[in-house]
Write a protein that holds these residues in place. Sequence first.
Motif, PDB file in Angstrom:
ATOM      1  N   LEU A   1       0.900  -1.108  -0.022  1.00  0.00           N
ATOM      2  CA  LEU A   1      -0.153  -0.079   0.053  1.00  0.00           C
ATOM      3  C   LEU A   1       0.878   1.183  -0.017  1.00  0.00           C
ATOM      4  N   LEU A   2       1.893   1.183   0.693  1.00  0.00           N
ATOM      5  CA  LEU A   2       2.813   2.442   0.868  1.00  0.00           C
ATOM      6  C   LEU A   2       3.384   2.763  -0.749  1.00  0.00           C
ATOM      7  N   GLU A   3       3.774   1.594  -1.304  1.00  0.00           N
ATOM      8  CA  GLU A   3       4.182   1.869  -2.680  1.00  0.00           C
ATOM      9  C   GLU A   3       3.113   2.212  -3.557  1.00  0.00           C
ATOM     10  N   PHE A   4       1.945   1.884  -3.465  1.00  0.00           N
ATOM     11  CA  PHE A   4       0.617   2.271  -4.170  1.00  0.00           C
ATOM     12  C   PHE A   4       0.564   3.689  -3.891  1.00  0.00           C
ATOM     13  N   ILE A   5       0.671   4.027  -2.609  1.00  0.00           N
ATOM     14  CA  ILE A   5       0.437   5.852  -2.303  1.00  0.00           C
ATOM     15  C   ILE A   5       1.459   6.378  -3.130  1.00  0.00           C
ATOM     16  N   ASP A   6       2.785   6.217  -2.915  1.00  0.00           N
ATOM     17  CA  ASP A   6       3.840   6.634  -3.960  1.00  0.00           C
ATOM     18  C   ASP A   6       3.669   6.658  -5.221  1.00  0.00           C
ATOM     19  N   SER A   7       2.863   5.737  -6.017  1.00  0.00           N
ATOM     20  CA  SER A   7       2.703   5.860  -7.142  1.00  0.00           C
ATOM     21  C   SER A   7       1.626   7.044  -7.732  1.00  0.00           C
ATOM     22  N   LEU A   8       0.758   7.468  -6.658  1.00  0.00           N
ATOM     23  CA  LEU A   8      -0.306   8.322  -7.113  1.00  0.00           C
ATOM     24  C   LEU A   8       0.420   9.780  -7.664  1.00  0.00           C
ATOM     25  N   ARG A   9      -0.499  10.521  -8.165  1.00  0.00           N
ATOM     26  CA  ARG A   9      -0.085  11.753  -8.843  1.00  0.00           C
ATOM     27  C   ARG A   9      -0.617  13.043  -7.437  1.00  0.00           C
ATOM     28  N   THR A  10       0.136  14.085  -7.517  1.00  0.00           N
ATOM     29  CA  THR A  10      -0.279  14.937  -6.380  1.00  0.00           C
ATOM     30  C   THR A  10      -1.691  15.421  -6.529  1.00  0.00           C
ATOM     31  N   ASN A  11      -2.604  15.340  -7.586  1.00  0.00           N
ATOM     32  CA  ASN A  11      -3.822  15.636  -7.420  1.00  0.00           C
ATOM     33  C   ASN A  11      -4.885  14.642  -7.275  1.00  0.00           C
ATOM     34  N   ASP A  12      -4.214  13.435  -6.661  1.00  0.00           N
ATOM     35  CA  ASP A  12      -4.956  12.379  -6.428  1.00  0.00           C
ATOM     36  C   ASP A  12      -5.262  12.232  -4.855  1.00  0.00           C
ATOM     37  N   ALA A  13      -6.410  12.201  -4.363  1.00  0.00           N
ATOM     38  CA  ALA A  13      -6.533  12.192  -2.845  1.00  0.00           C
ATOM     39  C   ALA A  13      -6.988  10.913  -2.351  1.00  0.00           C
ATOM     40  N   VAL A  14      -6.680  10.814  -1.025  1.00  0.00           N
ATOM     41  CA  VAL A  14      -6.709   9.300  -0.622  1.00  0.00           C
ATOM     42  C   VAL A  14      -7.404   9.503   0.816  1.00  0.00           C
ATOM     43  N   ALA A  15      -8.299   8.703   1.312  1.00  0.00           N
ATOM     44  CA  ALA A  15      -8.737   8.473   2.581  1.00  0.00           C
ATOM     45  C   ALA A  15      -8.482   7.068   3.113  1.00  0.00           C
ATOM     46  N   VAL A  16      -8.515   6.830   4.392  1.00  0.00           N
ATOM     47  CA  VAL A  16      -8.090   5.459   4.881  1.00  0.00           C
ATOM     48  C   VAL A  16      -9.278   4.866   5.987  1.00  0.00           C
ATOM     49  N   TYR A  17      -9.693   3.889   5.643  1.00  0.00           N
ATOM     50  CA  TYR A  17     -10.645   3.218   6.549  1.00  0.00           C
ATOM     51  C   TYR A  17     -10.132   1.999   7.117  1.00  0.00           C
ATOM     52  N   ALA A  18     -10.503   1.288   8.292  1.00  0.00           N
ATOM     53  CA  ALA A  18     -10.259  -0.002   8.626  1.00  0.00           C
ATOM     54  C   ALA A  18     -11.512  -0.655   8.970  1.00  0.00           C
ATOM     55  N   PHE A  19     -11.411  -1.996   8.992  1.00  0.00           N
ATOM     56  CA  PHE A  19     -12.661  -2.639   9.661  1.00  0.00           C
ATOM     57  C   PHE A  19     -12.362  -4.018  10.190  1.00  0.00           C
ATOM     58  N   SER A  20     -13.021  -4.395  11.188  1.00  0.00           N
ATOM     59  CA  SER A  20     -12.832  -5.714  11.753  1.00  0.00           C
ATOM     60  C   SER A  20     -14.425  -5.896  12.174  1.00  0.00           C
ATOM     61  N   THR A  21     -14.702  -5.938  13.425  1.00  0.00           N
ATOM     62  CA  THR A  21     -16.322  -6.152  13.857  1.00  0.00           C
ATOM     63  C   THR A  21     -17.085  -4.777  13.102  1.00  0.00           C
ATOM     64  N   GLN A  22     -16.251  -3.839  13.247  1.00  0.00           N
ATOM     65  CA  GLN A  22     -16.935  -2.511  12.890  1.00  0.00           C
ATOM     66  C   GLN A  22     -16.045  -1.606  12.010  1.00  0.00           C
TER      67      GLN A  22
END
Length: 304
Positions: free
Chosen positions: A113-134
Amino acid sequence: MTGFSCLALTTGLALLAWTSSRPAVAQSLEASAVQTDVDFSSEVRLVQINATVSDGKRKYVRGLTAENFRIFDNGEPRKISAFEADNSGFSCALLLDSTGSMKRVLPTLKRALLEFIDSLRTNDAVAVYAFSTQLEHLQELTLDKDEVKRAVLMTRAAGATALFDSIYRVVNDLNAIDGKKALLVFTDGDDNASVLNARSAVRQAREIGVPVFAAAQGGALENKDLLKQIRELAESTGGLAFEMRKSGQAKKIFRVISDSLKHGYLLAFHAPQVSARHWRRIQVTVPSVKRARVRAKTGYQAMP
Protein backbone atom coordinates in the motif's frame (compact mmCIF):
# COMPACT_ATOMS: atom_id res chain seq x y z
CA MET A 1 -7.04 -9.04 -16.63
CA THR A 2 -8.61 -11.41 -14.17
CA GLY A 3 -6.83 -14.31 -12.55
CA PHE A 4 -3.89 -12.40 -11.04
CA SER A 5 -1.86 -14.24 -8.44
CA CYS A 6 -1.20 -11.97 -5.51
CA LEU A 7 -0.71 -11.48 -1.81
CA ALA A 8 -1.64 -14.29 0.60
CA LEU A 9 -4.12 -12.46 2.84
CA THR A 10 -5.78 -14.53 5.51
CA THR A 11 -8.82 -12.29 5.79
CA GLY A 12 -7.39 -9.34 3.91
CA LEU A 13 -9.60 -6.59 2.68
CA ALA A 14 -8.37 -3.34 1.18
CA LEU A 15 -10.90 -1.09 -0.40
CA LEU A 16 -10.28 1.87 -2.70
CA ALA A 17 -13.18 4.21 -3.10
CA TRP A 18 -14.23 7.81 -3.50
CA THR A 19 -15.11 9.42 -0.22
CA SER A 20 -16.24 12.82 0.93
CA SER A 21 -13.61 15.51 0.46
CA ARG A 22 -12.58 18.50 2.50
CA PRO A 23 -13.04 21.92 0.83
CA ALA A 24 -9.36 22.29 -0.14
CA VAL A 25 -9.36 18.88 -1.79
CA ALA A 26 -12.60 19.62 -3.61
CA GLN A 27 -11.14 22.83 -5.00
CA SER A 28 -8.04 21.01 -6.20
CA LEU A 29 -10.08 18.31 -7.91
CA GLU A 30 -12.35 20.91 -9.51
CA ALA A 31 -9.37 22.81 -10.85
CA SER A 32 -7.97 19.66 -12.48
CA ALA A 33 -11.23 18.62 -14.15
CA VAL A 34 -11.99 19.16 -17.82
CA GLN A 35 -15.75 19.60 -18.13
CA THR A 36 -18.38 20.55 -20.65
CA ASP A 37 -21.41 22.73 -19.98
CA VAL A 38 -22.69 21.00 -16.81
CA ASP A 39 -20.88 20.61 -13.50
CA PHE A 40 -20.92 17.30 -11.62
CA SER A 41 -23.41 18.26 -8.94
CA SER A 42 -25.85 16.41 -6.73
CA GLU A 43 -28.35 19.15 -7.67
CA VAL A 44 -28.50 17.79 -11.21
CA ARG A 45 -29.86 14.32 -11.99
CA LEU A 46 -26.84 13.01 -13.87
CA VAL A 47 -25.77 9.45 -14.47
CA GLN A 48 -22.01 9.30 -13.96
CA ILE A 49 -19.84 6.71 -15.70
CA ASN A 50 -16.24 5.95 -14.80
CA ALA A 51 -14.56 4.42 -17.86
CA THR A 52 -11.18 3.28 -19.14
CA VAL A 53 -10.40 2.78 -22.83
CA SER A 54 -7.82 0.40 -24.31
CA ASP A 55 -6.93 -0.30 -27.94
CA GLY A 56 -6.58 -3.55 -29.86
CA LYS A 57 -3.22 -4.15 -28.18
CA ARG A 58 -4.85 -3.68 -24.76
CA LYS A 59 -2.90 -0.48 -24.13
CA TYR A 60 -4.72 2.36 -22.39
CA VAL A 61 -5.73 5.22 -24.66
CA ARG A 62 -4.92 8.67 -23.31
CA GLY A 63 -5.97 12.18 -24.24
CA LEU A 64 -9.52 11.45 -25.38
CA THR A 65 -12.17 14.18 -25.26
CA ALA A 66 -15.93 14.04 -24.79
CA GLU A 67 -16.35 14.10 -28.58
CA ASN A 68 -14.61 10.71 -28.83
CA PHE A 69 -17.25 8.93 -26.72
CA ARG A 70 -20.76 7.67 -27.46
CA ILE A 71 -23.22 6.68 -24.73
CA PHE A 72 -26.28 4.48 -25.25
CA ASP A 73 -28.96 4.19 -22.57
CA ASN A 74 -31.18 1.15 -23.18
CA GLY A 75 -30.03 1.44 -26.79
CA GLU A 76 -30.87 5.15 -27.10
CA PRO A 77 -28.04 7.66 -27.70
CA ARG A 78 -27.48 10.21 -24.95
CA LYS A 79 -25.71 13.55 -25.07
CA ILE A 80 -22.66 13.78 -22.82
CA SER A 81 -23.49 16.53 -20.34
CA ALA A 82 -20.24 16.53 -18.34
CA PHE A 83 -16.77 15.10 -18.76
CA GLU A 84 -13.47 14.70 -16.92
CA ALA A 85 -10.29 13.81 -18.78
CA ASP A 86 -7.82 11.13 -17.80
CA ASN A 87 -5.36 13.69 -16.42
CA SER A 88 -7.79 14.97 -13.79
CA GLY A 89 -7.29 13.74 -10.23
CA PHE A 90 -9.24 10.98 -8.53
CA SER A 91 -10.07 10.32 -4.88
CA CYS A 92 -9.73 6.92 -3.28
CA ALA A 93 -10.39 5.42 0.11
CA LEU A 94 -8.32 2.54 1.40
CA LEU A 95 -10.35 0.19 3.57
CA LEU A 96 -7.97 -2.18 5.29
CA ASP A 97 -9.05 -5.51 6.72
CA SER A 98 -7.89 -5.32 10.32
CA THR A 99 -9.40 -8.62 11.51
CA GLY A 100 -7.45 -10.95 13.79
CA SER A 101 -6.40 -13.29 11.00
CA MET A 102 -4.51 -10.42 9.34
CA LYS A 103 -1.70 -10.41 11.92
CA ARG A 104 0.68 -12.48 9.82
CA VAL A 105 0.11 -10.80 6.46
CA LEU A 106 -0.80 -7.22 7.35
CA PRO A 107 2.85 -6.05 7.20
CA THR A 108 3.13 -7.29 3.59
CA LEU A 109 -0.09 -5.55 2.66
CA LYS A 110 1.08 -2.32 4.29
CA ARG A 111 4.33 -2.30 2.30
CA ALA A 112 2.41 -2.78 -0.94
CA LEU A 113 0.00 0.00 0.00
CA LEU A 114 2.84 2.41 0.75
CA GLU A 115 4.24 1.85 -2.74
CA PHE A 116 0.77 2.29 -4.20
CA ILE A 117 0.41 5.63 -2.40
CA ASP A 118 3.82 6.73 -3.72
CA SER A 119 2.67 5.93 -7.26
CA LEU A 120 -0.25 8.36 -7.09
CA ARG A 121 -0.17 11.86 -8.56
CA THR A 122 -0.21 15.09 -6.57
CA ASN A 123 -3.85 15.70 -7.51
CA ASP A 124 -5.04 12.25 -6.38
CA ALA A 125 -6.67 12.27 -2.95
CA VAL A 126 -6.77 9.36 -0.50
CA ALA A 127 -8.75 8.43 2.62
CA VAL A 128 -8.14 5.47 4.93
CA TYR A 129 -10.63 3.17 6.64
CA ALA A 130 -10.12 -0.04 8.59
CA PHE A 131 -12.65 -2.68 9.53
CA SER A 132 -13.01 -5.75 11.67
CA THR A 133 -16.25 -6.17 13.56
CA GLN A 134 -16.90 -2.46 12.98
CA LEU A 135 -15.78 0.20 10.51
CA GLU A 136 -13.20 2.79 11.62
CA HIS A 137 -12.34 6.00 9.76
CA LEU A 138 -8.59 6.53 10.19
CA GLN A 139 -7.91 9.39 7.74
CA GLU A 140 -10.22 11.79 5.95
CA LEU A 141 -9.71 12.42 2.26
CA THR A 142 -6.47 14.33 1.73
CA LEU A 143 -3.82 15.17 -0.86
CA ASP A 144 -1.14 14.78 1.84
CA LYS A 145 0.31 11.33 1.10
CA ASP A 146 2.41 11.35 4.28
CA GLU A 147 -0.76 11.57 6.37
CA VAL A 148 -2.19 8.67 4.40
CA LYS A 149 0.90 6.55 5.03
CA ARG A 150 0.75 7.23 8.77
CA ALA A 151 -2.88 6.09 8.84
CA VAL A 152 -2.01 2.88 6.99
CA LEU A 153 0.86 2.11 9.34
CA MET A 154 -1.28 2.54 12.46
CA THR A 155 -3.66 -0.25 11.42
CA ARG A 156 -3.71 -3.21 13.85
CA ALA A 157 -5.24 -6.66 13.45
CA ALA A 158 -8.02 -7.82 15.80
CA GLY A 159 -11.66 -8.87 15.71
CA ALA A 160 -14.08 -10.60 13.34
CA THR A 161 -14.98 -9.85 9.70
CA ALA A 162 -17.90 -7.55 8.87
CA LEU A 163 -17.09 -7.50 5.17
CA PHE A 164 -20.45 -6.77 3.57
CA ASP A 165 -21.55 -4.27 6.22
CA SER A 166 -18.35 -2.32 5.57
CA ILE A 167 -18.76 -2.36 1.80
CA TYR A 168 -22.37 -1.25 2.11
CA ARG A 169 -21.56 1.64 4.45
CA VAL A 170 -18.64 2.98 2.41
CA VAL A 171 -20.58 2.71 -0.86
CA ASN A 172 -23.41 4.65 0.77
CA ASP A 173 -20.90 7.39 1.62
CA LEU A 174 -19.93 7.48 -2.05
CA ASN A 175 -23.46 8.12 -3.19
CA ALA A 176 -23.16 11.83 -2.41
CA ILE A 177 -19.71 12.20 -3.99
CA ASP A 178 -19.03 13.32 -7.55
CA GLY A 179 -15.95 12.69 -9.64
CA LYS A 180 -13.88 9.65 -10.52
CA LYS A 181 -14.27 6.84 -8.02
CA ALA A 182 -13.06 3.33 -7.39
CA LEU A 183 -13.21 0.60 -4.78
CA LEU A 184 -10.53 -2.04 -4.17
CA VAL A 185 -11.35 -5.19 -2.17
CA PHE A 186 -9.02 -7.97 -1.02
CA THR A 187 -10.54 -10.91 0.83
CA ASP A 188 -9.56 -14.46 1.72
CA GLY A 189 -12.70 -15.75 3.36
CA ASP A 190 -16.32 -15.45 4.29
CA ASP A 191 -17.95 -12.62 6.18
CA ASN A 192 -18.66 -13.77 9.72
CA ALA A 193 -19.90 -10.60 11.44
CA SER A 194 -22.15 -8.64 9.07
CA VAL A 195 -25.84 -8.03 9.53
CA LEU A 196 -26.28 -7.46 5.77
CA ASN A 197 -25.67 -10.12 3.16
CA ALA A 198 -23.56 -10.06 0.01
CA ARG A 199 -26.55 -9.39 -2.23
CA SER A 200 -27.29 -6.10 -0.44
CA ALA A 201 -23.70 -4.89 -0.74
CA VAL A 202 -23.39 -5.92 -4.38
CA ARG A 203 -26.71 -4.30 -5.28
CA GLN A 204 -25.74 -1.04 -3.59
CA ALA A 205 -22.35 -0.84 -5.31
CA ARG A 206 -23.93 -1.75 -8.64
CA GLU A 207 -26.64 0.89 -8.36
CA ILE A 208 -24.24 3.65 -7.35
CA GLY A 209 -21.75 2.50 -9.99
CA VAL A 210 -18.46 2.83 -8.13
CA PRO A 211 -15.80 0.79 -10.01
CA VAL A 212 -14.76 -2.13 -7.84
CA PHE A 213 -11.38 -3.85 -8.05
CA ALA A 214 -11.90 -7.10 -6.18
CA ALA A 215 -9.36 -9.81 -5.37
CA ALA A 216 -9.82 -13.17 -3.66
CA GLN A 217 -7.17 -15.51 -2.27
CA GLY A 218 -6.73 -18.25 0.29
CA GLY A 219 -9.96 -19.78 1.50
CA ALA A 220 -12.01 -17.42 -0.66
CA LEU A 221 -10.74 -19.25 -3.74
CA GLU A 222 -12.52 -22.39 -2.52
CA ASN A 223 -15.84 -20.58 -2.08
CA LYS A 224 -17.58 -20.55 -5.46
CA ASP A 225 -20.42 -18.34 -4.24
CA LEU A 226 -18.01 -15.73 -2.90
CA LEU A 227 -15.96 -15.75 -6.12
CA LYS A 228 -19.15 -15.26 -8.11
CA GLN A 229 -20.14 -12.30 -5.92
CA ILE A 230 -16.70 -10.76 -6.33
CA ARG A 231 -16.79 -11.13 -10.12
CA GLU A 232 -20.30 -9.67 -10.29
CA LEU A 233 -19.27 -6.74 -8.10
CA ALA A 234 -16.27 -5.93 -10.31
CA GLU A 235 -17.71 -6.56 -13.75
CA SER A 236 -21.01 -4.75 -13.24
CA THR A 237 -19.31 -1.61 -11.93
CA GLY A 238 -16.48 -1.35 -14.48
CA GLY A 239 -13.72 -2.65 -12.23
CA LEU A 240 -11.58 -5.80 -12.35
CA ALA A 241 -11.65 -9.15 -10.51
CA PHE A 242 -8.47 -10.97 -9.47
CA GLU A 243 -7.67 -14.39 -8.02
CA MET A 244 -4.53 -14.29 -5.87
CA ARG A 245 -2.92 -17.73 -5.76
CA LYS A 246 0.64 -16.83 -4.74
CA SER A 247 2.09 -14.70 -1.97
CA GLY A 248 4.39 -11.77 -2.50
CA GLN A 249 2.65 -10.29 -5.55
CA ALA A 250 0.62 -7.57 -3.87
CA LYS A 251 2.79 -4.89 -5.43
CA LYS A 252 1.97 -6.12 -8.91
CA ILE A 253 -1.77 -6.02 -8.38
CA PHE A 254 -1.56 -2.52 -6.90
CA ARG A 255 0.41 -1.39 -9.96
CA VAL A 256 -2.33 -2.73 -12.22
CA ILE A 257 -4.97 -0.86 -10.23
CA SER A 258 -2.93 2.36 -10.06
CA ASP A 259 -2.42 2.25 -13.82
CA SER A 260 -6.13 1.76 -14.40
CA LEU A 261 -7.15 4.60 -12.11
CA LYS A 262 -4.72 7.04 -13.71
CA HIS A 263 -6.13 6.29 -17.17
CA GLY A 264 -9.77 6.76 -16.22
CA TYR A 265 -12.34 9.11 -17.74
CA LEU A 266 -15.59 10.33 -16.23
CA LEU A 267 -18.69 10.88 -18.38
CA ALA A 268 -22.19 11.93 -17.41
CA PHE A 269 -25.57 12.29 -19.07
CA HIS A 270 -29.01 13.43 -17.98
CA ALA A 271 -31.20 10.55 -16.87
CA PRO A 272 -34.54 10.36 -18.75
CA GLN A 273 -37.84 10.89 -17.00
CA VAL A 274 -39.35 7.56 -15.92
CA SER A 275 -42.61 6.60 -14.22
CA ALA A 276 -41.23 3.72 -12.14
CA ARG A 277 -37.93 2.57 -10.65
CA HIS A 278 -36.16 0.13 -12.97
CA TRP A 279 -32.73 -0.97 -14.21
CA ARG A 280 -31.42 0.50 -17.46
CA ARG A 281 -28.43 -0.82 -19.40
CA ILE A 282 -25.52 1.41 -20.47
CA GLN A 283 -23.13 0.96 -23.39
CA VAL A 284 -20.13 3.23 -23.96
CA THR A 285 -18.25 3.19 -27.29
CA VAL A 286 -15.27 5.05 -28.75
CA PRO A 287 -15.61 4.90 -32.56
CA SER A 288 -12.40 6.88 -33.14
CA VAL A 289 -10.25 4.15 -31.54
CA LYS A 290 -9.75 1.00 -33.60
CA ARG A 291 -10.93 -2.13 -31.74
CA ALA A 292 -11.56 -0.06 -28.62
CA ARG A 293 -12.29 -1.91 -25.40
CA VAL A 294 -14.24 0.20 -22.90
CA ARG A 295 -14.52 -0.88 -19.27
CA ALA A 296 -17.42 0.85 -17.54
CA LYS A 297 -20.45 0.04 -15.42
CA THR A 298 -23.15 -1.94 -17.18
CA GLY A 299 -26.20 0.06 -16.09
CA TYR A 300 -27.94 2.22 -13.51
CA GLN A 301 -31.12 2.37 -11.48
CA ALA A 302 -33.62 4.79 -13.03
CA MET A 303 -35.66 6.72 -10.45
CA PRO A 304 -39.09 8.37 -10.98
